[in-house]
Scaffold this active site. Sequence first.
Site, mmCIF file in Angstrom:
data_model
loop_
_atom_site.group_PDB
_atom_site.id
_atom_site.type_symbol
_atom_site.label_atom_id
_atom_site.label_comp_id
_atom_site.label_asym_id
_atom_site.label_seq_id
_atom_site.Cartn_x
_atom_site.Cartn_y
_atom_site.Cartn_z
ATOM 1 C CG ASP A 12 -1.900 -1.125 1.242
ATOM 2 O OD1 ASP A 12 -2.523 -1.360 0.194
ATOM 3 O OD2 ASP A 12 -2.047 -1.784 2.282
ATOM 4 C CG ASP A 131 -11.347 -1.751 -0.623
ATOM 5 O OD1 ASP A 131 -10.621 -2.759 -0.691
ATOM 6 O OD2 ASP A 131 -10.968 -0.617 -0.980
#
Length: 256
Positions: A12, A131
Amino acid sequence: MSVALRVIPCLDVNAGRVVKGVNFENLRDAGDPVERARRYDAEGADEITFLDVSASTQGRATTLEIVGRTADEVFVPLTVGGGVRSVADVDALLRAGADKVGVNTAAIARPELISEIAHRYGSQVLVLSVDARRTRGDVATASGYEVTTHGGRQGTGIDALDWVRRAAEAGVGEILLNSIDADGTTSGFDLEMLTAVRAEVHVPLIASGGAGTPEHFVEAARAGADALLAASVFHYGTLTIGQVKDHLRAAGFAVR
C-alpha cells in the site's frame, strides 16, 4: 491436479512510501516500495500487488515512476491499482510495467469501465478490487455485506455479492476481496465473507485482510481462495513468504 495457490505480498503506497494501518486507518510507514518489492521477489512471492492508496490526490506521475522502477526490479507479475479511472490509465500502467491493473472506485461509479477494459486488453489484465464490510447503521443489503470506496471510508449501499457477480459477468479476470473489518487486525481472514463470495463467482479469488498466522492462510485456502494476499505480517517480519508456503504445503495444498 489442483491449481497452485499464490502467495502475494501487498504494497500500500502513499506519497511514495509503503504504509500500513488497521481497518484502513492510522497508516504508518513500512519502507520503500522498490526495496520491498525486490525483497519479496527474492523471497519467493508469486506476484506483487501495488496499491496507490492516495492516488486520487497524488495524481498519476508519482505512481507511474514508482511502478516503472518496481517493475524493473521484480520478475513476478505486478498488479497495480489506485486511481484507475479509464482505459487510458490502464494503458499507461501497462506501459510502465504493470502486468495487471486493479479497479475499484471508478468501476462502481461507472460499471461500463469493466467491459471497456476487458474488451480492450482481455480479462486476464483486469482485477476488481472489492473493499467490503458488514453493513452498519441504517444500511441494509440482502447479503449483509456492503461495498465501500475511497479506501474503505465511504459506504455505497451496494450489496457486495451482487457487485462481484455483475463484475464477473462484465469481464473481470480476478477478484481481490479485501475485508475492511479484518484489515490490519492480524486476527484472520473474513472466512464467512470469503465463502459467500466464492459461491457467487468462478473467477480466481484473492483473499485479503486479516492475515496474522500461517494457519490463517490455510483457513482462507480451505474457504476457496485461489490466492492469499497479506501486508503487515510480511512488512514487519512476523512471517516470511517461505513460512506461509511451507505451512500450506504441510496442509496439503499445492503452492508454486
